[in-house]
Write a protein that holds these residues in place. Sequence first.
Motif, PDB file in Angstrom:
ATOM      1  N   THR A  38       1.288  -1.714  -0.446  1.00 53.33           N
ATOM      2  CA  THR A  38       0.248   0.223   0.022  1.00 53.33           C
ATOM      3  C   THR A  38       1.329   1.290   0.021  1.00 53.33           C
ATOM      4  OG1 THR A  38      -1.614  -1.038   1.358  1.00 53.33           O
ATOM      5  CG2 THR A  38      -1.517   1.759   0.942  1.00 53.33           C
ATOM      6  N   ARG A  63       0.078   5.436   0.244  1.00 54.45           N
ATOM      7  CA  ARG A  63      -0.033   6.732   0.145  1.00 54.45           C
ATOM      8  C   ARG A  63       0.032   8.414   0.238  1.00 54.45           C
ATOM      9  NH1 ARG A  63       0.291  10.190   6.159  1.00 54.45           N
ATOM     10  NH2 ARG A  63      -2.383  10.549   6.396  1.00 54.45           N
ATOM     11  N   HIS A  86      -0.700  12.095   0.593  1.00 51.11           N
ATOM     12  CA  HIS A  86      -1.265  12.899   1.479  1.00 51.11           C
ATOM     13  C   HIS A  86      -1.266  14.314   1.183  1.00 51.11           C
ATOM     14  CE1 HIS A  86      -2.407  14.020   5.401  1.00 51.11           C
ATOM     15  NE2 HIS A  86      -1.890  15.326   5.622  1.00 51.11           N
ATOM     16  N   ASP A 144      -6.662  11.727   1.863  1.00 43.62           N
ATOM     17  CA  ASP A 144      -5.575  10.548   2.256  1.00 43.62           C
ATOM     18  C   ASP A 144      -5.887   9.460   0.505  1.00 43.62           C
ATOM     19  OD1 ASP A 144      -4.614  10.535   4.929  1.00 43.62           O
ATOM     20  OD2 ASP A 144      -3.745  10.931   3.993  1.00 43.62           O
ATOM     21  N   LEU A 192      -4.943   6.391  -0.806  1.00 42.35           N
ATOM     22  CA  LEU A 192      -3.905   5.406  -1.244  1.00 42.35           C
ATOM     23  C   LEU A 192      -4.314   4.283  -1.944  1.00 42.35           C
ATOM     24  CD1 LEU A 192      -4.943   3.458   2.796  1.00 42.35           C
ATOM     25  CD2 LEU A 192      -3.143   5.245   2.115  1.00 42.35           C
TER      26      LEU A 192
END
Lengths: 108, 113
Positions: free
Chosen positions: B20, B22, B24, B73, B75
């Motif tokens: 995963t 991320r 942000h 966020d 993902l």
Amino acid sequence: GIQVEQSPPDLILQEGANSTLRCNFSDSVNNLQWFHQNPWGQLINLFYIPSGTKQNGRLSATTVATERYSLLYISSSQTTDSGVYFCAVQNRDDKIIFGKGTRLHILP
Amino acid sequence: DAGITQSPRHKVTETGTPVTLRCHQTENHRYMYWYRQDPGHGLRLIHYSYGVKDTDKGEVSDGYSVSRSKTEDFLLTLESATSSQTSVYFCAISGVGSSYEQYFGPGTRLTVT
């Protein structure tokens, strides 16, 4: 889908030279951007230019939406201008499509 | 600085493992995007989001899933990584007011062995 073609694919110039990079697109677009990817991989906004002409220092860009092309002009090239220049268009479905880029190498 | 961070910045993983990535943002942009960049292909859109829990596929979405439970966020998940997913992954944001101008994060280099 929409096709985005950039030319030339590669360009080698001496410091101080001028250059013109071209972006052709195959259908009407809502937006167009030019980016510079520096040798460290960072993607930097240059221009957001769906139509018309903009200038920022030694760089300027012109988009002629009715004729489906955009031009990026770099004057008095510096070695820091080296990298890859991308054109990206946003189609009517809001998808953003990138061209394959023009790799520019400025020799000192 | 458009206030975009990506984590991790580098990752090496084995084939078959889940991964995963991320993205942000601190700018409250409506749209978020995941791209992959490979030699000879430029940047290709994997998935994008036009709001919380609103996502859509890009041109190379097979093998990837995304989620956006908060505005800030986004993902990207590789359920079972393959060597063909070795790439540099970029996140981008856009959509403040009426502008669709995109801003990119620093990228994540993923190697699948």
